[in-house]
Structure formats: structure tokens, C-alpha cells
Design a protein around this motif. Structure first.
Motif, short mmCIF file in Angstrom:
data_model
loop_
_atom_site.label_atom_id
_atom_site.label_comp_id
_atom_site.label_asym_id
_atom_site.label_seq_id
_atom_site.Cartn_x
_atom_site.Cartn_y
_atom_site.Cartn_z
N LEU A 1 -5.06 8.93 8.97
CA LEU A 1 -5.59 7.46 8.62
C LEU A 1 -5.76 7.61 9.74
CD1 LEU A 1 -5.55 5.60 6.58
CD2 LEU A 1 -3.57 4.63 6.89
N ARG B 1 3.35 13.82 3.96
CA ARG B 1 4.08 12.66 3.90
C ARG B 1 4.06 11.84 3.22
NH1 ARG B 1 3.10 8.81 7.55
NH2 ARG B 1 4.27 7.66 8.98
N LEU C 1 6.70 -1.45 7.13
CA LEU C 1 6.18 0.19 6.71
C LEU C 1 7.71 1.09 6.36
CD1 LEU C 1 4.39 2.36 6.63
CD2 LEU C 1 4.77 2.69 8.88
N TYR D 1 0.18 11.41 2.48
CA TYR D 1 -0.93 12.17 3.15
C TYR D 1 0.06 13.93 2.71
CZ TYR D 1 -0.81 8.34 5.79
OH TYR D 1 -1.21 6.75 6.48
N GLN E 1 0.88 -1.01 -0.02
CA GLN E 1 -0.30 0.08 -0.06
C GLN E 1 0.88 1.06 0.19
OE1 GLN E 1 -3.36 0.62 0.10
NE2 GLN E 1 -3.55 2.57 0.76
N PHE F 1 1.81 -5.68 3.51
CA PHE F 1 1.46 -6.40 4.33
C PHE F 1 1.04 -8.01 4.19
CE2 PHE F 1 -1.09 -2.44 3.87
CZ PHE F 1 -1.26 -2.24 4.96
N LEU G 1 2.90 8.76 12.47
CA LEU G 1 2.79 7.78 12.92
C LEU G 1 2.71 7.30 14.40
CD1 LEU G 1 0.75 4.80 12.96
CD2 LEU G 1 4.10 3.29 11.88
N SER H 1 3.97 6.97 2.82
CA SER H 1 4.81 5.35 3.54
C SER H 1 4.90 4.52 2.70
CB SER H 1 4.14 5.57 4.79
OG SER H 1 2.89 5.39 4.95
N HIS I 1 -7.05 2.13 13.63
CA HIS I 1 -7.13 0.74 13.04
C HIS I 1 -6.10 0.11 13.16
CE1 HIS I 1 -4.33 2.66 9.81
NE2 HIS I 1 -4.44 0.51 9.75
N ASN J 1 1.43 4.89 0.66
CA ASN J 1 -0.80 6.65 1.24
C ASN J 1 0.38 7.68 0.86
OD1 ASN J 1 -1.99 4.37 2.73
ND2 ASN J 1 -0.12 3.89 3.67
N ALA K 1 3.64 0.73 2.75
CA ALA K 1 3.43 -0.10 3.29
C ALA K 1 2.98 -1.49 2.80
CB ALA K 1 1.81 -0.34 4.72
N VAL L 1 -2.38 7.85 11.88
CA VAL L 1 -1.52 8.49 10.79
C VAL L 1 -1.83 10.59 11.47
CG1 VAL L 1 -0.32 9.58 8.94
CG2 VAL L 1 -0.85 7.42 10.04
N HIS M 1 -3.42 1.52 15.56
CA HIS M 1 -2.69 3.00 14.70
C HIS M 1 -3.11 4.06 14.30
CE1 HIS M 1 -2.08 -0.31 12.42
NE2 HIS M 1 -1.86 0.45 11.53
N ASP N 1 -4.32 -3.56 11.65
CA ASP N 1 -4.09 -4.24 10.26
C ASP N 1 -4.70 -5.11 10.34
OD1 ASP N 1 -3.19 -1.66 9.39
OD2 ASP N 1 -1.10 -2.67 9.51
O1 LIG Z 1 1.39 5.78 6.88
C1 LIG Z 1 1.39 5.28 8.02
O2 LIG Z 1 2.76 5.74 8.51
C2 LIG Z 1 1.16 4.04 8.08
C3 LIG Z 1 0.34 3.35 7.02
C4 LIG Z 1 -0.80 2.32 7.71
O3 LIG Z 1 -1.01 1.80 8.98
C5 LIG Z 1 -1.83 1.38 6.80
O4 LIG Z 1 -1.20 1.92 5.97
O5 LIG Z 1 -2.62 0.29 7.27
#
Ligand SMILES: O=C(O)CCC(=O)C(=O)O
Ligand SMILES: C=C1C[C@]23C[C@H]1CC[C@H]2[C@@]12CCC[C@@](C)(C(=O)O1)[C@H]2[C@@H]3C(=O)O
Ligand SMILES: [Fe+2]
Length: 344
Positions: A221, A290, A233, A209, A205, A296, A240, A292, A224, A207, A294, A282, A280, A226
Motif C-alpha cells: 500500500l 499478509r 488496525l 497482500y 477495510q 476507520f 506496516l 489486515s 498515504h 486488506n 482496518a 505497507v 504510512h 487516512d
Molecule cells: O495493512 C495495513 O497494515 C495498513 C492498511 C492501511 O493503511 C489502510 O487500510 O488504510
């Protein structure tokens, strides 16, 4: 057809729950994205200096034991000496920035379909919140070519090569971490067979922001856990936060050249609750954007996830058995109540 894709297909979203805002055209925070009340009422802000997740060296002879302890106490850790070449990470970061800086109409060409899992769109968890998040995402399962081609018809090879290469690297580390965690949890050889056998067990994923005119009233975010065994990550910036019982929201500042690993719902079930699946979220920044990446990692969709309980201890299974596919369906309906829904 990809397996994880199949699992998400059964739980379509409404189109209104997929399309991100054109954030660049908002000089002030629109009401739809103003979370002030929710943030004030429900969340406490923690002193950033008071605590932080451990740093673990993958080359440390005690790494397995340390990872077990970190998963029990925090559900998260920094992983250094993981062996991913810096060039691979930089290449992916470049592509992420190139993708999200495109004009909205170009990104919308790869908009996720309501029954699809991959492509451009807002977070899947969005329908569970009354306010929208200051976030856009791009989900990749296996090859991203089908989606990337829609965005860059003549020039998608570099993006795909870099993403696929990164997925391969992530998978190598994920398999290694899985073996270590199974060791700690004394999971039987029989239940570990999939680790060597499966080649697609992950989703990547991306991400993004954007910088936000009123970061304290908005949410990058929302809180939630995961739907993964664990998530690996990578991000160059802070934002985060992980919720720790008794402490509150703990900021996770990136550690140079280390990955952030945190456990997800499947490991919580497999460990019979010993490893937490940390909540967690964000938070945003006014002056900087920002991003990221991720990854999974989960067992294949037909795998039966069951608590590993040793006979000698008085530990009865706290959760019923559930396949990965079934749990994805439960999470799509019950969200934060999913773990209690399968508890015995
Ligand atoms: O952007 C982040 O640091 C966390 C992203 C996240 O929690 C996710 O993609 O499930
Ligand atoms: C393999 C996964 C894991 C997903 C769903 C699917 C693809 C995208 C992932 C995320 C990414 C953003 C947060 C999250 C909560 C979301 O809304 O979409 C994640 C979700 C989950 O962990 O459930
Ligand atoms: Fe997450």
C-alpha cells in the motif's frame, strides 16, 4: 442509504482503477507493479531496532494522558487490554482468509461500482500513483450483506454476522478513544454530542497482500494518510511502516493481542496540528501473504471539523472549518495536498 457511502458516491473512480490483478498467476513481477525506482529514490530504510511506537494499556489510570502523548509524538500506539474477545478477532480473521482465497472471478462478482464505496477492489488512492499496488481490498460500511450475497448466494450469513459483530466491538472502543482524545484536546461538550448519538461512523477495510515474487521492488500500500479521525488496525503480521520526521520509516510489528491505533487527518485538523496524521505504507513479503482489518472512525458526514484552539494561547487556527463530507471530496481530488489546501 448509508451516510459515508453517500459521501464517496460523489467522487466516482474509473473502472480501470478498481480491478485488482489475478496475483496468483504471476510468477514474476509485472512492469505495472514494479516500484523499484520510486522506492530507491524517495524512501530511506530504517534500522528496525532503533525505535517503535508505545504500548498503552486501556486499563491504565493514566491512559488518557499517555494516548495524548503518543498521538503527539508518533501519531500511533499499540492498545492492549481493549476487551475484544479473542474469539471475535479469530472469527473475523478466518472470514478474511476465506474471502481472499477465493478464485478471482468469484471475488469480482462483488466488484465495487465506480460510484460505490463498498465491495471488492483496489485501494481508492491508486489513481494518484503511476504504479499499481500488490494489494486487494474489501470495504464494508454497515452491513456487508449486499456485497457478500453476490459472492456466496447461499452462504453469506456467517461472514456478515462476524463482520457486523466486529464493527460493533470496534465502535465501542472507538467511542471510548474519541472521548479520551477530546478530553486531551479540550473539545467542548457541544462538539462532542455526536459521539453518543451516531451509530454508523465507521468503515471496515479488509486488506490482503498476496506473497510477492519481488517484494523489494513492489508496494503493498503506497504512502498515504487516512481520511479518518483515527484508524484501529488489526493484523497478525509485520509489513506496516509509519513515517516519523527525522527518523524515517519505522516498522510497526504487531504486539500479541493488542490493536494498532493511528491518527488520521480529522484529528490533525481538530487538534490544530498537535496530533500528527502519520504517513504510512505497507511493504511485502516473498514467502508469506499478509492480511489486515482496518476500522476507520470519523464523525458523521455533516459534522463541522474545526481546530480546537484555546483563547489564552497565541494559537490561531491553522485550518479552516470543513465538514467531513467536504473533506472527503477534497481528499479525492487533492490527496496528499488536502491538509495544506484547507490550511489558513
Ligand atoms: O495493512 C495495513 O497494515 C495498513 C492498511 C492501511 O493503511 C489502510 O487500510 O488504510
Ligand atoms: C472510509 C474510507 C477510508 C478509505 C476510503 C474509505 C473506504 C476505504 C478506505 C481506504 C482503505 C485503504 C487505504 C485508503 C487510503 C484507500 O485508498 O481506501 C483508505 C481510505 C482513506 O483513508 O482515505
Ligand atoms: Fe491507511
Amino acid at each position: 442509504m448509508n451516510t459515508l457511502n453517500e459521501a464517496y458516491k460523489a467522487h466516482p473512480l474509473h473502472l480501470g482503477d478498481i480491478i485488482p490483478l489475478d496475483f496468483s498467476s504471476y510468477p514474476s513481477l509485472p512492469e505495472s507493479h514494479a516500484w523499484s525506482q520510486a522506492i530507491d529514490e524517495n524512501f530511506s530504510f530504517n534500522d528496525p531496532a532503533s525505535s517503535s511506537i508505545p504500548v498503552i494499556d486501556l486499563m491504565d489510570p493514566n491512559a488518557t494522558k499517555l494516548i495524548g502523548l503518543a498521538c503527539e509524538n508518533w501519531g500511533a500506539f499499540h492498545l492492549k487490554n481493549h476487551g475484544i474477545p479473542l474469539g471475535v478477532t479469530q472469527g473475523v480473521e478466518e472470514e478474511v482468509q476465506r474471502l481472499f482465497s477465493l478464485p478471482t472471478e468469484q471475488k469480482l462478482k462483488a466488484l465495487r461500482s465506480p460510484s460505490g464505496a463498498t465491495g471488492y477492489g483496489i485501494a481508492r488512492i491508486s489513481p494518484f500513483f503511476s504504479k499499481c499496488m500488490w494489494h486487494e481490498g474489501f470495504t464494508i460500511i454497515g452491513s456487508p450483506s449486499h456485497d457478500a450475497e453476490k459472492i456466496w448466494p447461499d452462504d453469506f450469513a456467517r461472514f456478515c454476522d462476524r463482520m457486523e459483530n466486529y464493527e460493533k466491538q470496534m465502535q465501542i472502543i472507538a467511542k471510548r478513544l474519541t472521548e479520551m482524545m477530546c478530553e486531551v484536546l479540550k473539545i467542548s461538550e457541544e462538539k462532542r454530542k455526536w459521539i453518543g448519538a451516531s451509530d454508523i461512523s465507521g468503515a471496515l477495510q479488509l486488506n490482503f497482500y498476496p506473497s510477492c515474487p519481488e517484494p523489494n521492488r513492489a508496494m503493498g500500500l503506497a504512502p498515504h494518510t487516512d481520511t479518518s479521525m483515527f484508524t484501529i488496525l488489526q493484523t497478525p503480521s509485520s509489513g506496516l511502516q509509519i513515517f516519523k520526521e527525522g527518523k524515517g520509516w519505522i516498522p510497526v510489528h504487531p504486539h500479541p493481542e493488542a490493536l494498532i491505533v493511528h491518527t488520521g487527518d480529522f484529528l490533525h485538523i481538530m487538534s490544530n496540528g498537535r496530533f500528527c496524521s502519520p504517513l504510512h505504507r505497507v511493504m511485502l513479503n516473498e514467502n508469506s501473504k499478509r492480511y489486515s482489518m482496518a476500522y476507520f472512525y470519523s464523525p458523521p458526514i455533516d459534522y463541522v471539523v474545526s481546530p480546537s484552539v484555546t483563547k489564552d494561547l497565541s494559537s490561531a487556527a491553522r485550518f479552516r472549518d470543513v465538514t467531513v463530507k467536504e473533506y472527503i471530496g477534497i481528499k479525492a481530488q487533492k490527496f496528499a495536498d488536502s491538509l495544506s489546501f484547507i490550511s489558513t
